[in-house]
Enzyme design. Structure first.
Site, PDB file in Angstrom:
ATOM      1  N   MET A  68       6.012  -5.816  -9.019  1.00 37.62           N
ATOM      2  CA  MET A  68       4.880  -6.238  -9.839  1.00 37.62           C
ATOM      3  C   MET A  68       4.985  -7.729 -10.131  1.00 37.62           C
ATOM      4  SD  MET A  68       2.903  -3.596 -10.512  1.00 37.62           S
ATOM      5  CE  MET A  68       1.948  -4.109 -11.917  1.00 37.62           C
ATOM      6  N   ASP A 105      -5.552  -4.051  -0.173  1.00 26.49           N
ATOM      7  CA  ASP A 105      -4.806  -4.320  -1.397  1.00 26.49           C
ATOM      8  C   ASP A 105      -4.416  -2.992  -2.029  1.00 26.49           C
ATOM      9  OD1 ASP A 105      -3.720  -6.146  -3.345  1.00 26.49           O
ATOM     10  OD2 ASP A 105      -5.327  -5.531  -4.697  1.00 26.49           O
ATOM     11  N   GLU A 106      -3.312  -2.959  -2.754  1.00 26.86           N
ATOM     12  CA  GLU A 106      -2.819  -1.752  -3.433  1.00 26.86           C
ATOM     13  C   GLU A 106      -2.632  -0.601  -2.443  1.00 26.86           C
ATOM     14  OE1 GLU A 106      -1.702  -2.020  -6.352  1.00 26.86           O
ATOM     15  OE2 GLU A 106      -2.777  -3.695  -7.230  1.00 26.86           O
ATOM     16  N   CYS A 107      -2.041  -0.923  -1.291  1.00 28.76           N
ATOM     17  CA  CYS A 107      -1.896   0.055  -0.208  1.00 28.76           C
ATOM     18  C   CYS A 107      -0.988   1.226  -0.556  1.00 28.76           C
ATOM     19  CB  CYS A 107      -1.422  -0.631   1.063  1.00 28.76           C
ATOM     20  SG  CYS A 107       0.231  -1.349   0.907  1.00 28.76           S
ATOM     21  N   CYS A 153      13.733 -11.465 -11.439  1.00 25.61           N
ATOM     22  CA  CYS A 153      13.989 -10.802 -12.723  1.00 25.61           C
ATOM     23  C   CYS A 153      14.227 -11.873 -13.788  1.00 25.61           C
ATOM     24  CB  CYS A 153      15.226  -9.913 -12.567  1.00 25.61           C
ATOM     25  SG  CYS A 153      15.752  -9.036 -14.068  1.00 25.61           S
ATOM     26  N   CYS A 177      15.500  -6.706 -11.725  1.00 27.63           N
ATOM     27  CA  CYS A 177      16.492  -6.432 -10.688  1.00 27.63           C
ATOM     28  C   CYS A 177      17.055  -5.033 -10.967  1.00 27.63           C
ATOM     29  CB  CYS A 177      17.604  -7.480 -10.698  1.00 27.63           C
ATOM     30  SG  CYS A 177      18.703  -7.415 -12.121  1.00 27.63           S
TER      31      CYS A 177
END
Length: 194
Positions: free
Chosen positions: A12, A86-88, A144, A181
């Site tokens: 994300m 997108d958003e596969c 992260c 992470c």
């Protein structure tokens, strides 16, 4: 780009949507039509809008889980030189197979952008199938808070606490997810279990 199935994944906030929109723009800037898709599961920015965190946006063709993407391309988009999704992660495995067939039968590049895993570090069905058959797989890097490479999509509750149980799909952006992470995520999970 050559005619093959590409899977570009990241945690994300790693700019997947921005890169999908830029890819679409690059084709169109060269007067090439693009079949731009988004699964109907993603309704965050409106049914047919794809919008990045940096403000880029475009209309997309919305596909439901029962849509045959191969037939949609053949019947309505065969003049397109590329397919961008997108958003596969929200695709069905069958739709991923259909996209792969488009690359073979129509000699068209198919570029899929999305998450690899959910908040419990488990594959989404569409992502699993892409990992199995995509000819090109690349990670879009994210960091992260500790500075290490982020690979986990930690889900937050309404109070900002990391949660480890629930439905696989809960829509949200920075208000609902944070990239972490594996080490930081595992430490948070162990703290929660105490």
């Amino acid at each position: 780009m050559s005619a093959k199935l590409y899977f570009k994944y990241g945690a994300m906030g790693s700019s997947k949507t921005a890169q999908a929109l830029i890819t679409k723009f690059n084709y169109e800037e060269r007067n090439m039509n693009v079949m731009f898709l988004k699964p109907s599961t993603d309704t965050r920015d409106g049914a047919d809008i794809v919008k990045s965190r940096i403000g880029l946006e475009a209309k997309a063709t919305v596909i439901s889980p029962d849509c045959n993407v191969y037939e949609l391309y053949r019947d309505s988009f065969s003049d397109c030189k590329a397919v961008v999704v997108d958003e596969c992660q929200f695709l069905t495995p069958e739709q991923v197979d259909q996209l792969a067939e488009i690359t073979i039968d129509f000699d068209v590049a198919v570029l899929c952008f999305g998450l690899r895993t959910d908040f419990q570090t488990k594959f989404f069905p569409g992502s699993r199938r892409l990992m199995e058959i995509a000819e090109s797989i690349s990670e879009i890097k994210m960091v992260c808070d500790c500075g290490a490479k982020a690979t986990v999509n930690a889900r937050l509750d309404d109070e900002g606490n990391i949660v480890f149980e629930g439905e696989q799909v809960v829509l949200g952006g920075n208000d609902r997810y944070i990239a972490m992470c594996r080490k930081c995520w595992t430490k948070a999970k162990r703290m929660r279990a105490k």
